[in-house]
Scaffold this motif. Structure first.
Motif, PDB file in Angstrom:
ATOM      1  N   ARG A 168       0.754  -1.398   0.080  1.00  0.00           N
ATOM      2  CA  ARG A 168       0.041  -0.002  -0.103  1.00  0.00           C
ATOM      3  C   ARG A 168       0.963   1.252  -0.006  1.00  0.00           C
ATOM      4  NH1 ARG A 168      -1.473   2.659   4.849  1.00  0.00           N
ATOM      5  NH2 ARG A 168       0.114   1.935   6.746  1.00  0.00           N
ATOM      6  N   THR A 169       0.284   2.307  -0.476  1.00  0.00           N
ATOM      7  CA  THR A 169       0.906   3.558  -0.400  1.00  0.00           C
ATOM      8  C   THR A 169      -0.146   4.692   0.171  1.00  0.00           C
ATOM      9  OG1 THR A 169       2.517   5.198  -1.404  1.00  0.00           O
ATOM     10  CG2 THR A 169       0.456   4.385  -2.794  1.00  0.00           C
ATOM     11  N   LYS A 170       0.519   5.719   0.512  1.00  0.00           N
ATOM     12  CA  LYS A 170      -0.273   6.784   1.127  1.00  0.00           C
ATOM     13  C   LYS A 170      -0.025   8.296   0.042  1.00  0.00           C
ATOM     14  CE  LYS A 170      -1.282   7.594   5.396  1.00  0.00           C
ATOM     15  NZ  LYS A 170      -0.945   8.173   6.976  1.00  0.00           N
ATOM     16  N   ASP A 207     -13.400  23.230  -1.528  1.00  0.00           N
ATOM     17  CA  ASP A 207     -14.163  22.184  -1.154  1.00  0.00           C
ATOM     18  C   ASP A 207     -14.242  21.680  -2.693  1.00  0.00           C
ATOM     19  OD1 ASP A 207     -14.292  23.094   1.314  1.00  0.00           O
ATOM     20  OD2 ASP A 207     -16.275  23.582   1.282  1.00  0.00           O
ATOM     21  N   THR A 208     -13.797  20.268  -3.025  1.00  0.00           N
ATOM     22  CA  THR A 208     -14.251  19.880  -4.500  1.00  0.00           C
ATOM     23  C   THR A 208     -13.850  18.417  -4.441  1.00  0.00           C
ATOM     24  OG1 THR A 208     -13.262  20.074  -6.751  1.00  0.00           O
ATOM     25  CG2 THR A 208     -11.734  19.955  -5.132  1.00  0.00           C
ATOM     26  N   LYS A 209     -14.322  17.915  -5.714  1.00  0.00           N
ATOM     27  CA  LYS A 209     -14.046  16.330  -5.589  1.00  0.00           C
ATOM     28  C   LYS A 209     -12.774  16.186  -6.370  1.00  0.00           C
ATOM     29  CE  LYS A 209     -18.870  14.688  -6.362  1.00  0.00           C
ATOM     30  NZ  LYS A 209     -19.798  14.125  -7.465  1.00  0.00           N
ATOM     31  N   VAL A 210     -11.866  15.157  -6.003  1.00  0.00           N
ATOM     32  CA  VAL A 210     -10.596  14.769  -6.598  1.00  0.00           C
ATOM     33  C   VAL A 210     -10.889  13.585  -7.013  1.00  0.00           C
ATOM     34  CG1 VAL A 210      -8.033  14.536  -5.946  1.00  0.00           C
ATOM     35  CG2 VAL A 210      -9.667  16.496  -4.878  1.00  0.00           C
ATOM     36  N   LEU A 211     -10.201  13.180  -8.231  1.00  0.00           N
ATOM     37  CA  LEU A 211     -10.310  12.020  -8.864  1.00  0.00           C
ATOM     38  C   LEU A 211      -8.769  11.454  -8.720  1.00  0.00           C
ATOM     39  CD1 LEU A 211     -11.401   9.527 -10.507  1.00  0.00           C
ATOM     40  CD2 LEU A 211     -10.727  10.934 -12.653  1.00  0.00           C
ATOM     41  N   ILE A 212      -8.765  10.437  -8.091  1.00  0.00           N
ATOM     42  CA  ILE A 212      -7.161   9.618  -7.679  1.00  0.00           C
ATOM     43  C   ILE A 212      -7.144   8.586  -8.714  1.00  0.00           C
ATOM     44  CG2 ILE A 212      -5.703   8.863  -6.189  1.00  0.00           C
ATOM     45  CD1 ILE A 212      -7.080  10.347  -4.048  1.00  0.00           C
ATOM     46  N   ILE A 218      -5.215   2.740 -16.470  1.00  0.00           N
ATOM     47  CA  ILE A 218      -5.618   3.043 -14.917  1.00  0.00           C
ATOM     48  C   ILE A 218      -5.781   1.638 -14.294  1.00  0.00           C
ATOM     49  CG2 ILE A 218      -7.308   3.834 -13.616  1.00  0.00           C
ATOM     50  CD1 ILE A 218      -7.611   5.906 -15.957  1.00  0.00           C
ATOM     51  N   VAL A 219      -4.895   1.586 -13.093  1.00  0.00           N
ATOM     52  CA  VAL A 219      -4.754  -0.129 -12.441  1.00  0.00           C
ATOM     53  C   VAL A 219      -5.857   0.469 -11.314  1.00  0.00           C
ATOM     54  CG1 VAL A 219      -3.165  -0.935 -13.641  1.00  0.00           C
ATOM     55  CG2 VAL A 219      -2.729   0.742 -11.607  1.00  0.00           C
ATOM     56  N   HIS A 220      -6.086   1.374 -10.619  1.00  0.00           N
ATOM     57  CA  HIS A 220      -6.765   1.764  -9.616  1.00  0.00           C
ATOM     58  C   HIS A 220      -7.160   3.247  -9.619  1.00  0.00           C
ATOM     59  CE1 HIS A 220      -8.341   1.825  -5.430  1.00  0.00           C
ATOM     60  NE2 HIS A 220      -7.684   3.218  -5.319  1.00  0.00           N
ATOM     61  N   GLU A 223      -5.686  12.755   3.021  1.00  0.00           N
ATOM     62  CA  GLU A 223      -4.992  11.692   3.199  1.00  0.00           C
ATOM     63  C   GLU A 223      -5.727  10.481   2.524  1.00  0.00           C
ATOM     64  OE1 GLU A 223      -3.486  10.888   6.873  1.00  0.00           O
ATOM     65  OE2 GLU A 223      -1.977  12.587   7.059  1.00  0.00           O
ATOM     66  N   TYR A 224      -5.140   9.780   1.593  1.00  0.00           N
ATOM     67  CA  TYR A 224      -5.765   8.574   1.005  1.00  0.00           C
ATOM     68  C   TYR A 224      -4.931   7.567   0.841  1.00  0.00           C
ATOM     69  CZ  TYR A 224      -8.397   5.639  -2.508  1.00  0.00           C
ATOM     70  OH  TYR A 224      -9.183   4.797  -3.016  1.00  0.00           O
ATOM     71  N   ILE A 225      -5.344   6.250   1.229  1.00  0.00           N
ATOM     72  CA  ILE A 225      -4.434   5.020   1.067  1.00  0.00           C
ATOM     73  C   ILE A 225      -4.690   4.311  -0.164  1.00  0.00           C
ATOM     74  CG2 ILE A 225      -3.711   2.800   2.114  1.00  0.00           C
ATOM     75  CD1 ILE A 225      -4.196   4.322   4.917  1.00  0.00           C
ATOM     76  N   ILE A 226      -3.730   3.976  -1.200  1.00  0.00           N
ATOM     77  CA  ILE A 226      -3.816   3.175  -2.195  1.00  0.00           C
ATOM     78  C   ILE A 226      -3.347   1.891  -2.003  1.00  0.00           C
ATOM     79  CG2 ILE A 226      -3.474   2.982  -4.718  1.00  0.00           C
ATOM     80  CD1 ILE A 226      -2.961   5.999  -4.972  1.00  0.00           C
ATOM     81  N   PRO A 227      -4.347   0.750  -2.271  1.00  0.00           N
ATOM     82  CA  PRO A 227      -3.847  -0.503  -2.080  1.00  0.00           C
ATOM     83  C   PRO A 227      -3.347  -1.030  -3.300  1.00  0.00           C
ATOM     84  CG  PRO A 227      -6.295  -0.282  -2.445  1.00  0.00           C
ATOM     85  CD  PRO A 227      -5.744   0.826  -2.458  1.00  0.00           C
TER      86      PRO A 227
END
Length: 163
Positions: free
Chosen positions: A94-96, A104-109, A118-120, A132-136
């Motif tokens: 995993r990575t953070k 205030d907005t939407k963020v596409l990661i 696109i794998v995730h 903060e967002y964790i990507i598996p």
């Protein structure tokens, strides 16, 4: 002092009455300026004075006086994301991703491999502040990837190595 004021008054009346029609020409005379960078925003400015030429004869320039121009800022693009970090890098499992969100907005990661696939992908809706967002990373092959954020029609990217 009174004589000087009266003399200037009579002189100005004489100058203004000798011409039937006066054309006013507006010019901006810059006196200073500069630029500053705040985050990813470059602000450039010029401080000047607006001079309206009323009369000019034999070395004497009579203007309406010193005026500051109107201060306007337009077309400044404010970034939506700042201080983006991807860690640990290289990563296993995993990575953070963390970043500052300025509105205030939407963020596409997206996590994108070197082939451009696109794998995730996930969408985060958040208030302004630290995000903060964790990507598996389970099941992904080792190699070079890109973490790409899309917010307010702008793109932000960081490289990620998966071991």
């Amino acid at each position: 002092m009174k004589k000087v004021i009266l003399l200037l008054l009579f002189l100005s009346i004489f100058i203004f009455t000798t011409k039937a029609q006066t054309t006013l020409t507006r010019n901006v005379i810059a006196s200073t300026g500069g630029s500053a960078q705040v985050g990813n925003v470059l602000v450039q400015y010029t401080v000047g004075e607006v001079a309206i030429l009323t009369q000019q004869t034999a070395g004497i320039l009579l203007t309406q006086g010193f005026q500051q121009p109107e201060f306007t800022i337009s077309n400044i693009i404010v970034p939506a994301v700042g201080n983006m970090r991807v860690y640990p890098n290289p990563a296993v499992g995993r990575t953070k991703v963390d970043f500052d969100l300025f509105s205030d907005t939407k963020v596409l990661i997206n996590l994108v491999n070197n082939a451009g696939q696109i794998v995730h992908s996930s969408t985060v809706s958040s208030l302004a502040g630290k995000v903060e967002y964790i990507i598996p990373l389970n099941g992904l092959a080792s190699g070079m990837y890109h973490v790409v954020l899309y917010a307010n029609f702008r793109t932000y990217s960081e490289k990620l190595v998966i071991q």
